[in-house]
Each structure stands twice: as structure tokens, then as C-alpha cells.
Design a protein around this motif. Structure first.
Motif, PDB file in Angstrom:
ATOM      1  N   ASP A  90       0.838  -1.207   0.000  1.00 36.17           N
ATOM      2  CA  ASP A  90       0.000   0.000   0.000  1.00 36.17           C
ATOM      3  C   ASP A  90       0.866   1.248   0.000  1.00 36.17           C
ATOM      4  O   ASP A  90       0.649   2.192  -0.783  1.00 36.17           O
ATOM      5  CB  ASP A  90      -0.889   0.004   1.267  1.00 36.17           C
ATOM      6  N   ALA A  91       1.834   1.225   0.880  1.00 40.05           N
ATOM      7  CA  ALA A  91       2.697   2.396   1.018  1.00 40.05           C
ATOM      8  C   ALA A  91       3.425   2.669  -0.291  1.00 40.05           C
ATOM      9  O   ALA A  91       3.541   3.824  -0.730  1.00 40.05           O
ATOM     10  CB  ALA A  91       3.693   2.153   2.159  1.00 40.05           C
ATOM     11  N   ALA A  92       3.906   1.556  -0.915  1.00 38.71           N
ATOM     12  CA  ALA A  92       4.632   1.727  -2.173  1.00 38.71           C
ATOM     13  C   ALA A  92       3.730   2.357  -3.226  1.00 38.71           C
ATOM     14  O   ALA A  92       4.116   3.277  -3.963  1.00 38.71           O
ATOM     15  CB  ALA A  92       5.142   0.365  -2.639  1.00 38.71           C
ATOM     16  N   LYS A  93       2.468   1.840  -3.252  1.00 39.53           N
ATOM     17  CA  LYS A  93       1.513   2.349  -4.247  1.00 39.53           C
ATOM     18  C   LYS A  93       1.243   3.841  -3.997  1.00 39.53           C
ATOM     19  O   LYS A  93       1.267   4.667  -4.930  1.00 39.53           O
ATOM     20  CB  LYS A  93       0.201   1.552  -4.138  1.00 39.53           C
ATOM     21  N   ALA A  94       1.007   4.163  -2.723  1.00 40.77           N
ATOM     22  CA  ALA A  94       0.694   5.557  -2.382  1.00 40.77           C
ATOM     23  C   ALA A  94       1.865   6.470  -2.732  1.00 40.77           C
ATOM     24  O   ALA A  94       1.692   7.566  -3.293  1.00 40.77           O
ATOM     25  CB  ALA A  94       0.384   5.642  -0.881  1.00 40.77           C
ATOM     26  N   THR A  95       3.078   5.990  -2.426  1.00 33.24           N
ATOM     27  CA  THR A  95       4.262   6.782  -2.723  1.00 33.24           C
ATOM     28  C   THR A  95       4.375   7.040  -4.218  1.00 33.24           C
ATOM     29  O   THR A  95       4.642   8.164  -4.666  1.00 33.24           O
ATOM     30  CB  THR A  95       5.513   6.029  -2.238  1.00 33.24           C
ATOM     31  N   GLU A  96       4.094   5.965  -4.991  1.00 32.04           N
ATOM     32  CA  GLU A  96       4.178   6.078  -6.452  1.00 32.04           C
ATOM     33  C   GLU A  96       3.205   7.142  -6.963  1.00 32.04           C
ATOM     34  O   GLU A  96       3.562   8.015  -7.763  1.00 32.04           O
ATOM     35  CB  GLU A  96       3.807   4.718  -7.039  1.00 32.04           C
ATOM     36  N   ALA A  97       1.983   7.059  -6.430  1.00 31.64           N
ATOM     37  CA  ALA A  97       0.955   7.989  -6.884  1.00 31.64           C
ATOM     38  C   ALA A  97       1.340   9.426  -6.539  1.00 31.64           C
ATOM     39  O   ALA A  97       1.277  10.327  -7.402  1.00 31.64           O
ATOM     40  CB  ALA A  97      -0.372   7.627  -6.202  1.00 31.64           C
ATOM     41  N   SER A  98       1.760   9.638  -5.297  1.00 34.07           N
ATOM     42  CA  SER A  98       2.084  11.013  -4.916  1.00 34.07           C
ATOM     43  C   SER A  98       3.312  11.513  -5.683  1.00 34.07           C
ATOM     44  O   SER A  98       3.380  12.694  -6.045  1.00 34.07           O
ATOM     45  CB  SER A  98       2.295  11.118  -3.400  1.00 34.07           C
ATOM     46  N   LEU A  99       4.235  10.560  -5.988  1.00 30.98           N
ATOM     47  CA  LEU A  99       5.406  10.953  -6.787  1.00 30.98           C
ATOM     48  C   LEU A  99       4.964  11.381  -8.184  1.00 30.98           C
ATOM     49  O   LEU A  99       5.460  12.383  -8.736  1.00 30.98           O
ATOM     50  CB  LEU A  99       6.373   9.773  -6.900  1.00 30.98           C
ATOM     51  N   ALA A 100       3.986  10.637  -8.743  1.00 27.40           N
ATOM     52  CA  ALA A 100       3.509  10.969 -10.088  1.00 27.40           C
ATOM     53  C   ALA A 100       2.861  12.353 -10.093  1.00 27.40           C
ATOM     54  O   ALA A 100       3.134  13.176 -10.976  1.00 27.40           O
ATOM     55  CB  ALA A 100       2.502   9.906 -10.531  1.00 27.40           C
ATOM     56  N   VAL A 101       2.037  12.588  -9.044  1.00 26.66           N
ATOM     57  CA  VAL A 101       1.373  13.893  -8.947  1.00 26.66           C
ATOM     58  C   VAL A 101       2.412  15.010  -8.856  1.00 26.66           C
ATOM     59  O   VAL A 101       2.353  16.017  -9.576  1.00 26.66           O
ATOM     60  CB  VAL A 101       0.451  13.908  -7.713  1.00 26.66           C
TER      61      VAL A 101
END
Lengths: 164, 262
Positions: A90-101
Motif C-alpha cells: 500500500d505504502a509503495a503504491k501511495a508513494t508512487e501515486a504522490s510521486l507521479a502527482v
């Protein structure tokens, strides 16, 4: 040997007193006290056997408890590992998303800044042309006394700047 | 110990003397005077009584005394268990009384009480005493045997697997060996006790005569005899225990014949 010499005179006394005292030993000690001693010994033996059996049972129970505890601990450990893995994903996914944003926002900002820089540069260049044309007009009028129209001066400056 | 003409009479110690002027005591014409032998049987009884009473405390965790009494009881109990089996328990009072009485009588007879002027008397050194004990054991064997097995008890004299033609020969031999039991039982104890006491007395006679005869005989005869006496005393203590054990053991073996015929 007195045993034989005195046999006739003492045998009855010997037999009588032996029967008396052996009788006392047999009935008072053998029949009276010995059963108590034996029952005490038997009771103790039984108690020891019982205690040993109880200890054995307790040990078996403790072993079973420990085994159950181990199984439970293993299950809980596995569950904990699963939770950790899920949290990590979950954390990895969230990090990825916020990095993309963040990356998109940064790109946007960079693009806007680049456009602004280009515009500022064009404006600055235009201003340099104007200043150079005016300076050229001024230099020409002062030195050669020529009055050059602004358009002509600008075109000449532009040509020089473009060639320079 | 009577020293007559400078010599020690080694069998004087077995002389029965009437005590407390009870010569005239009698029952149905039989003299029952209270003698030194009776006195030591009484002392044996009292000591055994005190010993067992001191240990019959019925505590779960036994003290030393209780441990000793229970050890002796357990010893006799094991003897019965080993020879007769589960049914041996009912003979424990008799065999324990037998073993305890003989053991204590033997031991008390060996006490060095002469040092304080008292002469110990070994009741078990008289076949009138050991004989009665032996006949008692034999009578119990006969009684149990015939009560349990009836006339079938006679099959004791025909060992298992005896060929039929051999029975007329084997039967008398077995019968004689069976009938000899009370004599061997009683005489064994009497002889063992008497021999040991005579030996000690003879050796002490050597010590006394050798010492009185001069320095040469003192070192040649008296000192070695005295050293030997010390060893024999230890041996006699062993014999006292072993003879009591043998008497009890043989009683168990004979009872086993009666209890578990073959």
C-alpha cells in the motif's frame, strides 16, 4: 556342654519362657505394631506413586500447552507478516501515486517557467533592439548630422544583431 | 567365665542359672524357673519392643529411627515377596517376629557387657530355644500345607516330572529330607551361635594364660590371639545377622512349599 547336661532340668523352663516372650513379640510387635508400620510404608509408596503420576500428567499437559502455544504463535507471526507485506505494498503504491502527482506538478511549473523565461527573453531582445536603434539614431545624428528615421535604424540594428 | 585351676572353661557361659529364687516355680509338675536364659529372652523382647515402638510413628517423612524399623520390615517383606509372592504378606508378623527375635538375641549375646561385670547370655545358643522356634515354623508349614491342599500336600514329595517307576524311591527320600527340616533349622542356629562363643572364649583363654605365663608367651600367643579375637568378633556380628536371615529365609522357603505346592 550345659545344653545337654542341664537338658532334663531346664528344658521345660526354656520352652515355657521362650513361648511367653516369643508370644509377646509375635502378638504385640508382629500383630500389633507391624501392621501400622506396613500400612505407613504402603501409604507412602502409594502417595509417591500418585504424586509421580500427577507430575507426569502435569508434564504432559504442559507439553500440550506449549505445543498449542507454538502453533498459535506461528499463526500469529504469519498473520503479522501478511499485514506487514500488505502495508508495504500500500505504502509503495501511495508513494508512487504522490510521486507521479508531484512530477506532473513540477513538469507543469517547469514548462510555465520556461515559457515565461522565453517571453522575457524575447521582450528583453526587443527592448535591446529599440535601445540600440535609438542609440544608432542618436550616434548618426551627432556624428554625421544625419536624421535617420526610426524604422530604418531599427531595421539596420536588426540586421546587425541578426548577423552578429 | 569360670577360671578353675588357671584354666578357662569355654562352655561355662552356656550354663543356665536360676535367678531370683524361682527354682520352685512350676506348672503341672514342669519346672518353669526364671533363669538367666529367660532373663535375656525378656531383654531381647523389651529391646525389640522399644525398637519397633520407637519407629512406629506413622510419619509420612520418616526420621532415622522410623527409617530403621521400616528398613527391617521392608527387608522381611521383600524376603516373603521374593519367596512366596503376594500371598506372603500374611506371614509377615510371624517371620518378622522370628527374624527380629533371633537377630536381637544373637546381637545382645555378643555385647561386651562383661566389662561392667554383667554376663550376657545368648538364648539362641541353646537347642531347647532354637528347637522350639524350628518346630514352630515346621508346624506352621504343615498346618498351612494341609489346610490349603489337604492330602494333596503329599504330592510335595513327588517332584514334577518324576517317572512313575521312580516314585517309590523318590518319595521316601523327599519325605526324609522334609522331616529333617526342623532339626537342620534349629541345629544350624544353635551350632553357629555356640561355636562362635566357644571360639571367642577359647581365644580369650589363650590371652589370659599366655599373659600370665610370661613375656615370651605374651608376644607369641596372647597378642596374636587377641588380634584374632578382634577379627572373630566382627565375624560373629556378621554370623549373628546371617543366621537370623537364614532362619527367616528357610522359613519363607518352606512356607512357599506349603503355600504354592510345586
Amino acid at each position: 556342654m550345659p545344653q545337654i547336661e542341664q537338658l532334663a532340668t531346664t528344658y521345660s523352663s526354656q520352652v515355657f519362657w521362650l513361648l511367653v516372650f516369643f508370644g509377646i513379640v509375635f502378638f504385640v510387635i508382629g500383630r500389633g505394631m507391624l501392621p501400622k508400620v506396613v500400612s505407613t510404608m504402603d501409604g507412602r509408596d502409594k502417595q509417591i506413586a500418585d504424586d509421580l503420576a500427577a507430575a507426569e500428567a502435569a508434564r504432559a499437559a504442559a507439553d500440550a500447552e506449549e505445543e498449542a502455544w507454538r502453533v498459535q504463535a506461528n499463526q500469529q507471526r504469519a498473520a503479522a507478516q501478511a499485514v506487514i507485506a500488505a502495508a508495504k505494498a500500500d505504502a509503495a503504491k501511495a508513494t508512487e501515486a504522490s510521486l507521479a502527482v508531484a512530477a506532473a506538478r513540477i513538469d507543469e511549473t517547469v514548462t510555465a517557467a520556461e515559457a515565461r523565461i522565453a517571453a522575457a527573453r524575447a521582450a528583453a531582445l526587443g527592448e535591446v533592439e529599440g535601445v540600440a536603434a535609438e542609440a544608432a539614431q542618436d550616434i548618426a545624428s551627432r556624428i554625421a548630422g544625419l536624421s535617420i528615421p526610426a524604422d530604418e535604424a531599427r531595421a539596420a540594428v536588426k540586421g546587425v544583431l541578426a548577423n552578429g | 567365665m569360670r577360671v578353675a585351676e588357671g584354666k578357662v572353661d569355654p562352655v561355662h557361659q552356656f550354663t543356665i542359672e536360676t535367678l531370683f529364687g524361682t527354682d520352685h516355680w512350676s506348672i503341672g509338675g514342669y519346672n518353669i524357673a526364671f533363669t538367666n536364659s529367660s532373663l535375656w529372652m525378656a531383654i531381647t523382647t523389651v529391646v525389640l519392643l522399644v525398637f519397633v515402638a520407637g519407629g512406629a510413628k506413622r510419619e509420612l517423612v520418616p526420621g532415622r529411627w522410623q527409617m530403621a524399623v521400616e528398613g527391617l520390615t521392608g527387608f522381611v517383606d521383600n524376603l516373603l515377596q521374593a519367596n512366596i509372592g503376594k500371598a506372603g504378606r500374611k506371614y509377615l508378623p510371624y517371620v518378622f517376629s522370628l527374624f527380629g527375635f533371633i537377630l536381637f538375641a544373637n546381637m545382645l549375646g555378643l555385647l561386651p557387657l562383661a566389662l561392667v561385670g554383667v554376663h550376657p547370655f545368648t538364648a539362641t545358643s541353646h537347642f531347647t530355644v532354637t528347637g522350639v522356634l524350628a518346630v514352630m515354623s515346621f508346624a506352621i508349614v504343615l498346618g498351612v500345607g494341609f489346610a490349603k491342599h489337604g492330602l494333596h500336600f503329599f504330592s510335595l514329595f513327588v517332584p514334577h516330572g518324576t517317572p512313575v517307576p521312580m516314585i517309590p524311591i523318590i518319595f521316601p527320600i523327599e519325605l526324609i529330607s522334609f522331616m529333617v527340616r526342623p532339626f537342620s533349622l534349629g541345629l544350624r542356629l544353635f551350632v553357629a551361635m555356640m561355636a562362635g562363643h566357644v571360639l571367642l572364649e577359647v581365644l580369650s583363654g589363650f590371652v589370659i594364660s599366655g599373659t600370665n605365663a610370661g613375656v615370651g608367651t605374651f608376644f607369641l600367643a596372647a597378642v596374636p590371639s587377641f588380634v584374632l579375637m578382634i577379627g572373630i568378633c566382627a565375624l560373629e556380628l556378621l554370623v549373628a545377622g546371617i543366621q537370623a536371615y537364614v532362619f527367616a529365609l528357610l522359613t519363607c522357603v518352606y512356607l512357599n512349599d506349603a503355600e504354592n505346592l510345586h
